[in-house]
Design a protein around this motif. Sequence first.
Motif, short mmCIF file in Angstrom:
data_model
loop_
_atom_site.label_atom_id
_atom_site.label_comp_id
_atom_site.label_asym_id
_atom_site.label_seq_id
_atom_site.Cartn_x
_atom_site.Cartn_y
_atom_site.Cartn_z
N GLY A 97 0.84 -1.19 0.00
CA GLY A 97 0.00 0.00 0.00
C GLY A 97 0.87 1.24 0.00
O GLY A 97 2.06 1.17 0.32
N PRO A 98 0.31 2.39 -0.35
CA PRO A 98 1.09 3.63 -0.38
C PRO A 98 1.48 4.08 1.01
O PRO A 98 0.99 3.53 2.02
CB PRO A 98 0.13 4.63 -1.05
N ASN A 99 2.37 5.06 1.09
CA ASN A 99 2.74 5.63 2.39
C ASN A 99 1.50 6.15 3.10
O ASN A 99 0.64 6.78 2.48
CB ASN A 99 3.75 6.77 2.21
N GLY A 100 1.42 5.88 4.40
CA GLY A 100 0.28 6.35 5.17
C GLY A 100 -0.96 5.51 5.03
O GLY A 100 -2.05 5.91 5.47
N SER A 101 -0.82 4.31 4.44
CA SER A 101 -2.00 3.48 4.21
C SER A 101 -2.38 2.60 5.40
O SER A 101 -3.40 1.91 5.36
CB SER A 101 -1.77 2.57 2.99
N GLY A 102 -1.55 2.61 6.46
CA GLY A 102 -1.87 1.83 7.66
C GLY A 102 -1.16 0.49 7.75
O GLY A 102 -1.49 -0.32 8.61
N LYS A 103 -0.15 0.27 6.90
CA LYS A 103 0.53 -1.03 6.89
C LYS A 103 1.23 -1.31 8.22
O LYS A 103 1.05 -2.37 8.82
CB LYS A 103 1.56 -1.08 5.75
N SER A 104 2.05 -0.36 8.69
CA SER A 104 2.75 -0.55 9.95
C SER A 104 1.77 -0.59 11.13
O SER A 104 1.98 -1.31 12.10
CB SER A 104 3.79 0.56 10.17
N THR A 105 0.70 0.19 11.03
CA THR A 105 -0.31 0.18 12.08
C THR A 105 -0.94 -1.20 12.22
O THR A 105 -1.20 -1.68 13.33
CB THR A 105 -1.40 1.22 11.78
N LEU A 106 -1.16 -1.86 11.09
CA LEU A 106 -1.72 -3.21 11.12
C LEU A 106 -0.81 -4.15 11.90
O LEU A 106 -1.27 -4.90 12.78
CB LEU A 106 -1.89 -3.73 9.69
N LEU A 107 0.49 -4.12 11.64
CA LEU A 107 1.42 -4.99 12.36
C LEU A 107 1.49 -4.63 13.83
O LEU A 107 1.51 -5.51 14.70
CB LEU A 107 2.82 -4.90 11.73
N ARG A 108 1.52 -3.34 14.13
CA ARG A 108 1.62 -2.91 15.53
C ARG A 108 0.36 -3.29 16.30
O ARG A 108 0.43 -3.60 17.50
CB ARG A 108 1.87 -1.41 15.60
N ALA A 109 -0.77 -3.31 15.63
CA ALA A 109 -2.00 -3.76 16.28
C ALA A 109 -1.93 -5.25 16.60
O ALA A 109 -2.37 -5.70 17.66
CB ALA A 109 -3.21 -3.45 15.41
N LEU A 110 -1.35 -6.03 15.70
CA LEU A 110 -1.26 -7.47 15.90
C LEU A 110 -0.35 -7.83 17.06
O LEU A 110 -0.57 -8.84 17.73
CB LEU A 110 -0.79 -8.16 14.62
N ILE A 111 0.70 -7.03 17.31
CA ILE A 111 1.58 -7.32 18.45
C ILE A 111 1.12 -6.62 19.73
O ILE A 111 1.76 -6.74 20.77
CB ILE A 111 3.04 -6.95 18.14
N GLY A 112 0.02 -5.88 19.64
CA GLY A 112 -0.54 -5.26 20.84
C GLY A 112 0.02 -3.89 21.17
O GLY A 112 -0.22 -3.36 22.25
N ALA A 113 0.79 -3.29 20.24
CA ALA A 113 1.39 -1.99 20.50
C ALA A 113 0.39 -0.84 20.36
O ALA A 113 0.59 0.23 20.94
CB ALA A 113 2.58 -1.75 19.56
N VAL A 114 -0.66 -1.04 19.57
CA VAL A 114 -1.75 -0.07 19.47
C VAL A 114 -3.07 -0.82 19.63
O VAL A 114 -3.18 -2.00 19.29
CB VAL A 114 -1.73 0.69 18.13
N LYS A 115 -4.05 -0.12 20.17
CA LYS A 115 -5.35 -0.74 20.45
C LYS A 115 -6.42 -0.20 19.51
O LYS A 115 -6.48 1.00 19.25
CB LYS A 115 -5.77 -0.47 21.90
N PRO A 116 -7.26 -1.06 18.98
CA PRO A 116 -8.36 -0.59 18.14
C PRO A 116 -9.45 0.07 18.98
O PRO A 116 -9.65 -0.30 20.14
CB PRO A 116 -8.87 -1.87 17.48
N TYR A 117 -10.14 1.04 18.40
CA TYR A 117 -11.29 1.62 19.08
C TYR A 117 -12.58 0.92 18.68
O TYR A 117 -13.64 1.12 19.29
CB TYR A 117 -11.39 3.13 18.82
N ALA A 118 -12.46 0.06 17.66
CA ALA A 118 -13.60 -0.75 17.24
C ALA A 118 -13.07 -2.07 16.70
O ALA A 118 -11.96 -2.15 16.17
CB ALA A 118 -14.44 -0.03 16.19
#
Length: 259
Positions: free
Chosen positions: A36-57
């Motif tokens: 995906g392009p820059n800013g598309s949420g790719k790293s956020t997806l991985l960080r969510a999977l390891i528990g570094a960020v929490k989803p609000y939904a």
Amino acid sequence: MTLMSMQGVSIRHGSFPALSNVDFAITKGEIVTVVGPNGSGKSTLLRALIGAVKPYAGRIDRPRGMRVGYVPQKLHIDPTLPMPVDRFLSLPTRVSPARRATALERAGVPDLAGRQMAALSGGQLQRVLLARAILHEPHLLLLDEPTQGLDQPGAAAFYRRIEDLRGELGCAVLMVSHDLHVVMSASDRVICLNGHVCCEGHPEIVASAPEYRALFGSGTGGALALYRHEHDHEHDAGCDHDHGSDHAHDHKHKHEAAE
């Protein structure tokens, strides 16, 4: 067997929506690449999977006791800090010498144990980070743009090592990448992300999808040409995909010709 899944996951960075209503799952032994392009949420997806960020939904499910290895996009090490590779692999908790040696061997850098971390090249550092991620034989290996800064032969060699590790460890692999021409030869499934899942599936299907072409333009033709070049013949189940540096350079020329 599903190792980890997301259902309807949405994540914000402040007021900015990083991911919206993402459904995702990865199964044992699968290699999945997220593009995906820059800013598309790719790293956020991985960080969510390891528990570094929490989803609000939404929700993220993974079995209890599942081991996850993680290779970050970047690691800054103070060049004045004396830190040999062997010591780095035992942080934050001690790891046996045999396990450290095995991890370096599997990562393809068995002779780096005594080298200083600050003296490593970009490619060597990525191999050491990979060794650290596989120390405890993970069920799922996560890699965030692991070939950033490497030349094309180096990137191709790194991805072939990932394929070998999938076979040796039986782990699933989820990686974020910008090297589309290499990704096509290394993945069972590709997910095209742009804040949400635009399209996903077999690499050849994704490369021809209108959503993918809208994001990456006509240059995706080179990626698909290289993918077809590598996989236009049958492979036995236990075949060796590591064809060496000449193979990597041959693919480089094929890609340049396609462009």
